[in-house]
Design a protein around this motif. Structure first.
Motif, mmCIF file in Angstrom:
data_model
loop_
_atom_site.group_PDB
_atom_site.id
_atom_site.type_symbol
_atom_site.label_atom_id
_atom_site.label_comp_id
_atom_site.label_asym_id
_atom_site.label_seq_id
_atom_site.Cartn_x
_atom_site.Cartn_y
_atom_site.Cartn_z
ATOM 1 N N GLY A 206 0.882 -1.250 -0.023
ATOM 2 C CA GLY A 206 -0.100 0.148 0.086
ATOM 3 C C GLY A 206 0.706 1.207 0.199
ATOM 4 N N LYS A 207 -0.107 2.280 0.818
ATOM 5 C CA LYS A 207 1.003 3.599 1.282
ATOM 6 C C LYS A 207 1.012 4.209 2.371
ATOM 7 N N PRO A 208 2.215 4.569 2.803
ATOM 8 C CA PRO A 208 1.886 5.532 4.144
ATOM 9 C C PRO A 208 0.488 5.824 4.952
ATOM 10 N N ASN A 209 0.611 5.282 5.932
ATOM 11 C CA ASN A 209 -0.786 5.681 6.783
ATOM 12 C C ASN A 209 -0.410 5.547 8.038
ATOM 13 N N ASP A 210 -1.496 6.015 8.904
ATOM 14 C CA ASP A 210 -0.688 5.875 10.276
ATOM 15 C C ASP A 210 -1.458 4.568 11.083
ATOM 16 N N ARG A 211 -2.267 3.541 9.811
ATOM 17 C CA ARG A 211 -3.142 2.904 11.145
ATOM 18 C C ARG A 211 -1.619 1.308 10.347
ATOM 19 N N ILE A 212 -1.335 0.838 9.143
ATOM 20 C CA ILE A 212 -0.967 -0.158 8.941
ATOM 21 C C ILE A 212 0.188 0.216 8.130
ATOM 22 N N PRO A 213 1.429 0.199 8.733
ATOM 23 C CA PRO A 213 2.380 0.628 7.329
ATOM 24 C C PRO A 213 3.069 -0.051 6.447
ATOM 25 N N PRO A 214 2.939 0.414 4.766
ATOM 26 C CA PRO A 214 2.924 -1.112 3.912
ATOM 27 C C PRO A 214 4.268 -1.109 3.957
ATOM 28 N N ASP A 215 4.353 -2.553 4.385
ATOM 29 C CA ASP A 215 6.260 -3.392 4.210
ATOM 30 C C ASP A 215 7.011 -3.120 2.207
ATOM 31 N N ILE A 216 5.866 -3.574 1.679
ATOM 32 C CA ILE A 216 6.720 -2.592 0.071
ATOM 33 C C ILE A 216 5.088 -1.339 -0.084
ATOM 34 N N ASP A 217 5.869 -0.707 -0.527
ATOM 35 C CA ASP A 217 5.388 1.200 -0.648
ATOM 36 C C ASP A 217 5.934 1.417 -2.240
ATOM 37 N N VAL A 218 3.904 1.781 -2.127
ATOM 38 C CA VAL A 218 4.576 2.143 -4.229
ATOM 39 C C VAL A 218 3.965 3.004 -4.098
ATOM 40 N N SER A 219 4.013 4.135 -3.310
ATOM 41 C CA SER A 219 4.159 5.564 -3.515
ATOM 42 C C SER A 219 4.467 5.969 -4.616
ATOM 43 N N GLY A 220 5.954 5.753 -4.982
ATOM 44 C CA GLY A 220 6.910 6.586 -6.285
ATOM 45 C C GLY A 220 6.846 5.612 -7.421
ATOM 46 N N PHE A 221 5.435 4.848 -7.485
ATOM 47 C CA PHE A 221 5.475 4.022 -9.166
ATOM 48 C C PHE A 221 4.677 5.301 -9.607
ATOM 49 N N PRO A 222 4.736 5.077 -10.784
ATOM 50 C CA PRO A 222 3.899 6.183 -11.660
ATOM 51 C C PRO A 222 2.497 5.185 -11.689
ATOM 52 N N ASN A 223 1.306 6.363 -11.818
ATOM 53 C CA ASN A 223 0.027 5.629 -11.675
ATOM 54 C C ASN A 223 -0.491 5.895 -9.963
ATOM 55 N N GLU A 225 -1.559 6.126 -7.743
ATOM 56 C CA GLU A 225 -3.087 7.471 -7.005
ATOM 57 C C GLU A 225 -4.404 5.752 -7.483
ATOM 58 N N VAL A 226 -4.022 5.351 -8.099
ATOM 59 C CA VAL A 226 -4.897 3.891 -7.900
ATOM 60 C C VAL A 226 -5.066 3.081 -6.843
ATOM 61 N N VAL A 227 -3.959 3.344 -6.331
ATOM 62 C CA VAL A 227 -3.749 2.346 -5.478
ATOM 63 C C VAL A 227 -4.142 2.581 -4.282
ATOM 64 N N SER A 228 -5.166 1.689 -3.393
ATOM 65 C CA SER A 228 -5.357 3.129 -1.586
ATOM 66 C C SER A 228 -4.071 2.025 -0.389
ATOM 67 N N ARG A 229 -4.352 3.464 0.368
ATOM 68 C CA ARG A 229 -2.979 3.105 1.130
ATOM 69 C C ARG A 229 -3.163 1.843 2.301
ATOM 70 N N ILE A 230 -4.360 1.493 2.021
ATOM 71 C CA ILE A 230 -3.760 0.077 3.149
ATOM 72 C C ILE A 230 -4.695 -1.059 1.679
ATOM 73 N N HIS A 231 -4.174 -1.942 0.814
ATOM 74 C CA HIS A 231 -4.412 -2.191 -0.400
ATOM 75 C C HIS A 231 -4.384 -3.486 -0.426
ATOM 76 N N ALA A 232 -3.468 -4.146 0.100
ATOM 77 C CA ALA A 232 -3.688 -5.957 -0.620
ATOM 78 C C ALA A 232 -2.706 -6.752 0.867
ATOM 79 N N ASP A 233 -2.499 -8.363 0.812
ATOM 80 C CA ASP A 233 -1.258 -8.862 1.649
ATOM 81 C C ASP A 233 -0.895 -9.696 1.246
ATOM 82 N N ILE A 234 -0.136 -9.629 1.008
ATOM 83 C CA ILE A 234 0.773 -11.200 0.802
ATOM 84 C C ILE A 234 1.067 -12.243 1.989
ATOM 85 N N ARG A 235 0.400 -13.373 2.008
ATOM 86 C CA ARG A 235 0.864 -14.456 3.017
ATOM 87 C C ARG A 235 1.902 -15.399 3.008
#
Length: 288
Positions: A206-223, A225-235
């Motif tokens: 996801g992207k940086p947030n106050d609830r669950i910080p992302p282990d893979i931050d995609v905020s620096g990738f193009p587009n 804005e379509v990704v939520s701050r808490i988007h998906a998990d890989i187990r």
């Protein structure tokens, strides 16, 4: 008599409760055919089998017709004594004369009138069959077979014992190091490689947030804005990797198919993970 359905205790007719267990007894009535006491909800009478649900039709027992066979005397024809002349002319059907020796059954003299003897044709006597020749088998005497002499043990020759060889040098086998499988994501739009953390069982995307910080931050990738701050998990479970959507706004797609929230998909090498609609943020799953 009313039988208790709970304890099978027989109670007198007209009783309301069981005398043994005080269980309420079922209502009873009388069979209109034989007068026996039956339960009010019974379908058939237990004595005569009358159908209690029929509308006043009396039960009629069927009469079995009895078949009487009259005594008719059986006429047996009288036996006709055989002609004594036919008995003489009849050959021995059982072959007793040939198979039975003369010592066991002596011949019986039969008196034949002279006028009947002249009528009997003369039968040429056949020559007796020669007895089969039995070839005697040679008798082998056990004593005639010579007994082989006992085997003498071979002399033991002196064998030179070689001197013990020098011990071979100890070779230490190199330990084989197992190569650890590393999972990684390749960003399709920028061809950027991201290795998944090996010490985490749940990897947040996801992207940086106050609830669950992302282990893979995609905020620096193009587009992004379509990704939520808490988007998906890989187990990570053993050697298996699963991806699931955790309630994103634009959804998660696996191989161009939507992944419903609450469901998870086991990742295989070559799977295409799209974060959001329009295939703008896409990753390829690989194992190295």
């Amino acid at each position: 008599m009313i039988v208790c359905p709970n304890c099978n205790h027989p109670n007198p007719d007209g009783a309301v409760q069981c005398e043994a267990c005080y269980t309420p007894l079922p209502a009873t009535t009388n069979c209109p055919s034989c007068g026996a006491t039956v339960q009010a909800d019974a379908a058939f009478c237990g004595q005569c089998g009358y159908n209690l649900h029929s509308a006043g039709v009396p039960h009629v027992h069927s009469t079995v017709a009895t078949t009487v066979t009259p005594d008719v005397p059986v006429e047996v024809p009288a036996l006709v004594p055989p002609d004594p002349l036919l008995e003489l002319l009849q050959p021995d059907a059982l072959g007793m004369s040939e198979s039975t020796p003369s010592s066991s059954f002596p011949p019986t003299e039969v008196a034949v009138p002279p006028e009947s003897v002249s009528q009997i044709p003369a039968t040429p006597s056949s020559p007796p069959e020669p007895a089969p020749t039995v070839v005697a088998q040679p008798v082998v005497s056990i004593q005639s077979i010579p007994t082989p002499p006992p085997l003498e043990p071979a002399p033991v020759s002196e064998v030179e014992v070689p001197a013990p060889a020098a011990p071979a040098p100890t070779v230490t086998a190199a330990r084989t190091q197992l190569q650890q499988v590393i999972a990684r994501l390749i960003h399709v739009q920028t061809d950027r490689l991201i290795e998944l953390p090996q010490n985490l069982s749940v990897i947040h995307i996801g992207k940086p947030n106050d609830r669950i910080p992302p282990d893979i931050d995609v905020s620096g990738f193009p587009n992004s804005e379509v990704v939520s701050r808490i988007h998906a998990d890989i187990r990570v479970e053993g050697d298996a990797h699963y991806v699931e959507d955790v309630g994103s706004s634009n959804g998660t797609y696996i191989n161009n198919l939507p992944l419903l929230p609450g469901n998870r998909h086991r990742l295989r090498p070559g799977d295409r993970i799209s974060l959001g609609k329009g295939d703008l943020m896409t990753f390829l799953f690989q194992l190295a």
